[in-house]
Design a protein around this motif. Structure first.
Motif: not given
Length: 1542
Positions: A593-608
């Motif tokens: 089966g599928v396990g529990e999700p990990s802790d989410p990351t901090e918000a990351t803005t897409v860009g260089d």
């Protein structure tokens, strides 16, 4: 190291404390040398290396059975000193042969005893030393605890390192002594870069012993020329000291006394294997090489090893940029026994770099290096960029591999749009493109790989011209996790790259837990990489992962890899929206089966996240060889993940840039090779990282390519200073001053050293150092002297080449305290800004102030050759400045100066006399100029034409050096130009600004900024900072043909990038049918045209201009009457255009008064053809017609008034009358017409217009008048003037004494022809005065006036002439005269009667006498003589006969005179006629006669009749109205005269 102490350490307190232990240690080593243990004998055994490679030295003493018997205490000396510690005898004794002889002659017992004694002594000494050190340590620790603060002090350099100049291939050592507690940490720097001795062990050696620190540089080359800094730091602070090393190239051998390069780990002496010393020489070297991608390049050197041993092979290694090269398909290495060769089979830009050949023998090694440049191959598509380089794989796992590369230096002339990454599975030749769109970031995760297989990669660059060649392929890399590689147990065939991995026995039925430590490891605008750790549970079934994302701020999670789970704990995400913020989490899954999700990351803005680096700065080129230049620059600020720098060069004026390197260099100094000798180049640099290339740095100053070392000036130590004097003296110290050496050695003087010695009774003592640290000023206080003792001094100057020889000893000075009230002498006199008529003198205030502070200075001067009494003052009032400008000098004359200081007590002793300076302006001398640039920045600019490589610009304000860090000025220097820019200019910036150029012949200049000048500059700055486009003319409107309206303005100058907005009533209008816009960039004219004006076009028109940052606008308001008038004008012009399509008037009908006073009506006509007719009308009546005009465009004229022709005689004035009168007034009209239409022009010459015309005519007449003159007549005095033309309408006023004259019988005026006169009858003295005639033009409002003065002699002369003429007139009037003349000749037929009558006048009544042939006649019947009424005298012959022929005359006489009239009578034969012939004479004596009737008599010609008589006769005939009759009628002369009077 010998026991002798260097001279610079003798006077240091640290010597006794620091070197005491060293000498003690040496003594101990010397005493124990004879009883060394056998454990140390291996050091001298010939077959063994004293320090095996990579083996740490042992400090344990062992016996023959390798039993530890004690410790060996190191003696703290270098390997060279260790080797020197053995004498020749000791070396001989320690050989194997000597030991064998000892064993042969001594027993083993004695040997063991001696060894035991030696061991005991060594152990005893070691124990004592350890105990002593422990006691010292405990004492120091106790003292620290008791008084910690008193021991802590900042580091201090007791002896600073001094600069050196050495030849190439020599060694140099920098020494310094540092104190401080705790012991400072010492770091050496080269050009502010820390020196790592471990990275270049063969180059640098750093030692620190007993507070003495040294840096040894082995085998110096040109790149070692630099500024070295030693930094000492502890908890109390940090201090630094500087020294420079100059490496000079030489020809010949190195001096034997110079230190030899030290060898690390190899002792001098024979090699153990062969018993010889190898000497290695590398000859026939390869030089700097250039290749192109795809070519093959070979590098080779001939290696000579002496002595040459058969089958001896040295170790030959090749390096590129310090990295050892290994044989590969790209690099082939070969050693032939005497030649080493490296072949680069297929050049790529990765092969560019510094190649080094290293040949190692047992005696040491030799190296040789040269640079190889690889240029791009020709692009397959013109304009395409160069290929990327250094393709490698950074991160490899099951799901993706991150590929990185470096951007190329050549972009093909267009910016690179991005890169394509290609992959190829190992064992195949099929390349697959990994990305659909180009990516700009120089890293890219490649996905879609097959797990366990190996791949190679390549990269291509693309711009708008095309795609580059592919890069060199990367090394193969397998798509597997690093952990899998560690567990890998076997692989299949190498061509497939398939790897077989075994797993642990899986556990069944367990759902995996949460992944751990999820983080974003890399983020760009194209992709994002996540990494995490698997869940902590072990033994799980094969785990895979799902990645989920959600937009930041929401809770809507979306699975990213829905189809294929991820098998590696890393994942690359694509197709994210740039600029958005996301959060990510990961789930584990397996068959359970599928396990529990990990802790989410901090918000990351897409860009260089990685920005392109900033541009480098301060690019400085320096001459190197005749084909190379050393370029240095300042690194990019705050650059992250910097890859390196690209350098480009351009020949001055070519605007073509070529790369100097095609592989980024990660240093800030680079040698650019392959340049053209004699050409001038400029350079620029840009930085590169994975995000891209930076902007280019500013261009460097031009540099000419030619060989130069140190600017071509060999550096030497300075000459000795001179002119030592005393500025102040107290009880135990003296202040000295001296003058700078005449020769500074080609480099700046870095400081001075002062020595002193005591003189006792004329005996000179030893010299002592007054200062350990070099002093930069030319004044120094020598302390620790003894009062009332005499001293001498000497000074030495130092530069980077070393310390010069000392000066001559000074005079002997007595050390006693000065007590004088006046100041001491000023010092350090300096002359700047030398010109032909002026120069500036600077000095320093006296050190000794006297009783009161110094309040001013006096300057004296004289010619250099003048005697002492020639000294004269420059300033009469004391100046408070320490500078003065001396003016009014004589050119080419040499001058000397001196300065005296004053205080309240008086004027002190004068300074030393300055050096003679000639007042001459050197060729090429420039002055400081002030400039305000386009941004409003105010700057002072100075250019020097006599720069040397070591020259520097030194700016000062009021002759005090400017500190740029705290100054209001920013100084920028490029080449031979320097600019001082005001940061925030204001009133506080007023003053005298000067600039001095060092290492020149005193090149300097100054510029004074007064408050008024600063105000002017600030105004200009404001105009430039907020510029406006200057306009030659503001917005205006004009009419064009067909009634078009043109709005226009003109700027003084605009660039091609200028823009204009056309605004009407706050609305921008654009090009269209109604509006036509145009900008002429060459003339600056901006215009907008409209076909016509409509009522809705009333309002405000505005042109808004913008050119760069300069702006301006101009408006035109067209409302009310102004707009209506313009609209009418537009409509009129439109009609005018249609009118001009046929015959038309170019200039409408007008009049012209010519200088001849002709009044001409004229008009200019156009578009005329032969069929066109011109009709002239006056008051509606045609007066003239012009047809068949013979021109297309011309002038039509009509003369309405012209003067009469000139009179035939001077007395006939009536011929000059101007025929124009009021009857010529009227309305004149001209009509042009043909089949194309007609045009009419009218001219109204009535009322005021006619008056204007006449005024213009009168103006011509008045201007033609002659000066007023005086003449006399028989009636009185006449004043007159002549005019060229006269008209009866001419208004004239006569004035007497500026008052109009009232005319009377006595005062009359009149006109006779062209003469205007004033008659004064019977003048008296009352008539004397000023007379004037005034021509009243301009409607009587005044005009031209002619004056004459009738007084004095002029009056007397005129009065006398009047009286004479009056008497003559009376006489002439009353004298006897024949009023009617007689005919000259009378011819008459015989038998006819003759009757002649004439008028007689005179008072008194004249006496009348008739004569024939001068004989008096008497009256008889045949000849009847009558005198009737006192008026008429008649002569009658009743019947003429031939006897009557003769000459007759009449004589009249009275008291006023006599007059005589004569005629000749001729009688001809003929038929008798009973009629009487009568003669009628006129006043001119002409006679008309007839035989029978009056008309016939009037028509009959008489011989001798004049032309005038005939004309009179004809006139009389015209007066006769009777018809012709045949009857004869006798007509008397009296009747004829009566008819004449009628």
């Amino acid at each position: 190291m010998s026991a002798s102490v260097p001279f610079y350490r003798k006077h240091q307190r640290s010597y006794d404390r620091g070197y005491r232990y060293q000498l003690a240690g040496r003594y101990s080593a010397g005493t124990s040398g004879g009883t060394r243990t056998r454990g140390l004998d291996w050091l001298s055994q010939p077959g063994l290396d004293p320090l095996p490679k990579r083996t740490k030295p042992s400090y344990l003493a062992v016996d023959r059975e390798n039993q530890i018997i004690g410790y060996v205490v190191p003696m703290f000396r270098t390997s060279q000193e260790f080797a020197e510690g053995y004498s020749d005898h000791t070396r001989l004794r320690d050989t194997a042969a000597y030991m064998e002889r000892c064993d042969r002659f001594t027993s083993g017992l004695e040997m063991e005893r001696s060894e035991q004694i030696a061991r005991k002594e060594a152990m005893r000494e070691s124990a004592q030393r350890i105990s002593f050190n422990k006691t010292l340590y405990e004492h120091d620790e106790h003292f620290k605890r008791m008084n910690e603060d008193s021991l802590l002090h900042v580091p201090e350099f007791i002896i600073k390192p001094r600069s050196h100049t050495v030849w190439e291939k020599q060694c140099v050592r920098l020494h310094c002594t540092v104190s401080g507690w705790p012991d400072p940490r010492v770091v050496w720097y080269k050009n502010n870069v820390a020196i790592d001795p471990l990275a270049k062990a063969s180059k640098y050696k750093i030692e620190s012993k007993y507070s003495v620190h040294s840096l040894e540089i082995n085998s110096c080359d040109f790149e070692d020329t630099a500024q070295y800094r030693v930094s000492a730091m502890n908890v109390k602070g940090e201090v630094s000291a500087f020294a420079s090393i100059v490496v000079k190239r030489f020809k010949g051998e190195v001096d034997t006394f110079l230190p030899a390069p030290r060898r690390s780990g190899v002792k001098d002496g024979p090699v153990s294997e062969y018993g010889i010393t190898f000497q290695t020489h590398i000859v026939d070297n390869f030089g700097v090489s250039f290749g192109r991608e795809g070519e093959t390049l070979s590098l080779g050197c001939t290696v000579i090893i002496y002595p040459a041993l058969h089958r001896y092979q040295p170790e030959v290694q090749w390096y590129r940029d310090g990295v050892l090269l290994s044989p590969s398909k790209w690099n082939h290495m070969h050693w032939s026994g005497d030649r080493a060769t490296l072949t680069l089979t297929h050049l790529n830009k990765e092969d560019e770099g510094l190649y080094t050949l290293r040949v190692t023998t047992k005696s040491g090694y030799k190296t040789y290096s040269a640079y190889v440049f690889v240029r791009d191959a020709d692009a397959e598509v013109e304009g395409a960029p160069g290929a990327p380089l250094d393709v490698c794989c950074l991160d490899a796992n099951k799901d993706y591999i991150i590929v990185s590369w470096k951007q190329p230096a050549v972009d093909g002339g267009n910016s690179i749009l991005g890169y394509f990454v290609d992959r190829c599975e190992v064992g195949t030749t099929h390349w697959i493109q990994c990305n659909d769109t180009p990516i700009k970031f120089a890293r890219f995760p490649v996905t879609g790989l097959v797990e366990g297989r190996s791949y190679i990669f390549r990269v291509r660059a693309v711009n708008k011209s095309g795609i580059s060649r592919p890069s060199r392929v990367s090394e193969p890399v397998a798509a597997m996790d690093p952990a899998d590689r560690a567990r890998m147990r076997g692989t299949s065939a190498p061509w497939t790259g398939q790897i077989i991995v075994t797993e642990e026995e899986p556990a069944e039925g367990i759902v995996p837990g949460r992944p751990r430590e999820l983080q974003v490891t890399e983020a760009t605008k194209n992709y994002l990489v996540l990494s995490w750790k698997p869940p902590g549970e072990k033994g799980l079934e094969g785990v895979m992962y799902y990645v989920e994302k959600c937009v930041s701020g929401t809770d809507s999670w979306q699975r990213v890899n829905t189809e294929i789970p991820v098998r590696s704990p890393r994942f690359a995400l694509f197709d994210l929206a740039e600029g958005k913020s996301y959060c990510f989490r990961v789930r584990c899954c397996n068959a359970a089966g599928v396990g529990e999700p990990s802790d989410p990351t901090e918000a990351t803005t897409v860009g260089d996240k990685l920005d392109t680096p900033s541009a480098p700065s301060k690019v400085v080129p320096t001459r190197n060889t005749d084909t190379s230049v050393v370029v240095s620059w300042e690194a990019s600020h705050d650059a992250k993940e910097l890859v390196g720098y690209y350098i480009e060069a351009s020949i001055v004026g070519s605007n073509t840039w070529e790369p100097c390197n095609n592989k980024p260099v990660n240093v800030t100094r680079f040698i650019c090779h392959g340049l053209t000798t004699g050409e001038k180049y400029v350079f620029r640099v840009r930085a590169v990282n994975a995000a891209g290339l930076s902007q280019f740095s500013p261009e460097s100053e031009p540099v000419e390519v030619k060989a130069a070392i140190g600017g071509g000036i060999p550096h030497a130590s300075p000459a000795p200073p001179y002119g030592i004097s005393v500025l102040e003296c107290v009880r135990d110290s003296m202040v000295l001053a001296w003058k700078q050496p005449a020769f500074i050695g080609g480099a700046d003087i870095t400081g001075y050293f002062v020595d002193y010695r005591e003189v006792v009774d004329g005996v000179e003592g030893k010299w002592h150092e007054a200062n350990i640290k070099a002093i930069s000023e030319r004044a120094y206080r020598v302390t620790d002297l003894k009062e009332n003792r005499k001293y001498q001094f000497q000074v030495r100057a130092a530069n980077i080449a070393g310390v010069g020889i000392p000066s001559l000893p000074s005079d002997t000075f007595l050390c006693e305290e000065w007590t004088i009230a006046v100041p001491g002498p000023p010092h350090d006199l300096e002359l700047r800004e030398v010109r032909g008529d002026s120069m500036v003198l600077l000095w320093k205030a006296p050190v000794y102030q006297g009783r009161d502070p110094v309040n001013g200075f006096y300057v004296d001067m004289k010619e250099a050759e003048a005697p002492e009494e020639a000294w004269r003052g420059v300033n009469t009032k004391a100046t408070g400045n320490t500078f003065i400008k001396v003016k009014n000098l004589k050119e080419q004359e040499s001058y000397v100066f001196r300065v005296r200081a004053q205080n309240q007590a008086g004027v002190g002793k004068s300074s030393d006399i300055s050096e003679p300076v000639q007042a001459v302006t050197k060729p090429g001398t420039k002055e400081i100029s002030v400039d305000v640039d386009d941004d409003g920045v105010i700057s002072l600019n100075f250019e020097c034409a006599n720069m040397t490589p070591d020259s520097k610009f030194v700016w000062s304000k009021n002759y005090e050096d400017v500190d740029e860090s705290a100054s209001r000025l920013t100084v920028e220097t490029k080449g031979n130009k320097s600019k001082a820019t005001f940061n925030s200019p204001g009133e506080e910036d007023t003053g005298i600004y000067s600039c001095l150029v060092t290492h020149t012949d005193g090149d300097s200049s100054s510029y004074t900024i007064s408050p008024e000048e600063m105000k002017r500059l600030l105004e200009i700055s404001r105009d430039h900072k907020f510029p406006t486009i200057p306009l030659k003319s503001g917005l205006a409107v004009e009419m064009l043909e067909k009634g078009k309206v043109r709005f226009w303005l003109q700027a003084e100058q605009i660039s091609p990038n200028a823009k204009v907005d056309y605004v009407f009533n706050d609305n921008v209008v654009t090009q269209g049918e109604k509006y036509k816009m145009n900008i002429d960039k060459n003339t600056g004219v901006v215009e907008m045209t409209m076909e016509s004006l409509m009522p809705e076009d009333e309002g405000t028109f505005t042109f808004q201009m913008k050119d760069g940052k300069a702006t301006n606008q101009s408006s035109l308001v067209l409302i009310g009457d102004v707009f209506k008038d313009l609209q009418k004008e537009s409509e009129f012009q439109r009609k005018e255009w249609f009118r001009k399509q046929g015959p038309h008037f170019i200039e409408y009908l007008g009049y012209e008064v010519t200088p001849e006073c002709c009044v001409v009506l004229k008009c200019k006509v156009g578009n005329i053809k032969k069929e066109t007719s011109a009709l002239w009308y006056k008051d509606g009546r045609e007066i003239k017609a012009d047809e068949k005009l013979g021109f297309t465009e011309g002038v039509l004229k009509l003369e309405i008034a012209q003067p009469d022709p000139p009179a035939e005689s001077a007395d006939d004035h009536i011929g000059r009358m101007l025929k124009i009168s009021k009857k010529d007034a009227g309305v004149y009209e001209t009509v042009l017409k043909d089949d194309r239409g007609k045009d009419t022009s009218k001219l109204n010459l009535t009322d005021q217009r006619f008056k204007d015309l006449m005024n213009e005519v009168f103006n011509y007449i008045a201007n033609s008048s002659t000066p007023l003159k005086i003449t006399s007549t028989d009636q009185g005095i006449r004043l007159y003037t002549f005019v060229s033309y006269y008209n009866d309408l001419l208004p004239v006023t006569w004035h007497y004494k500026d008052s109009p004259i009232a005319f009377s019988e006595r005062l009359k005026s009149g006109v006779v022809g062209d003469q205007l006169w004033l008659q004064i009858s019977e003048p008296t003295e009352k008539d004397m005065g000023k007379y004037a005639i005034e021509f009243n033009i301009n409607d009587g409002k005044g005009g031209l006036r002619r004056t004459v003065e009738l007084s004095g002699q002029a009056y007397e002369d005129a009065l006398a002439e009047f009286k004479r003429l009056k008497a003559d007139a009376i006489a002439e009037k009353n004298r006897a005269r024949v009023a009617g003349g007689l005919p000259d000749v009378v011819t008459i037929q015989e038998g006819k009667a003759l009757n002649l009558t004439c008028n007689i006048s005179g008072e008194p009544l004249p006496q009348v006498t008739w004569l024939k042939n001068d004989k008096e006649l008497t009256s008889n019947e045949h000849c009847i003589l009558r005198f009737e009424s006192g008026k008429f005298a008649s002569f009658t012959i009743t019947a003429v006969s031939t006897v009557d022929t003769g000459k007759y005359s009449i004589l009249v006489k009275n008291k006023y005179g006599t007059e005589r009239a004569e005629f000749t009578l001729e009688v001809t034969e003929g038929t008798p006629d009973l009629g009487v012939t009568s003669y009628l004479t006129d006043a001119e004596g002409n006679v008309v006669f007839g035989a029978n009737t009056l008309e016939e008599k009037m028509k009959t010609a008489i011989t001798g009749m004049t032309k005038e008589s005939a004309a009179a006769a004809e006139k009389m005939d015209n007066l006769t109205k009777k018809p012709e009759e045949e009857e004869e009628e006798e007509v008397t002369v009296q009747e004829m005269l009566m008819n004449k009077e009628i």
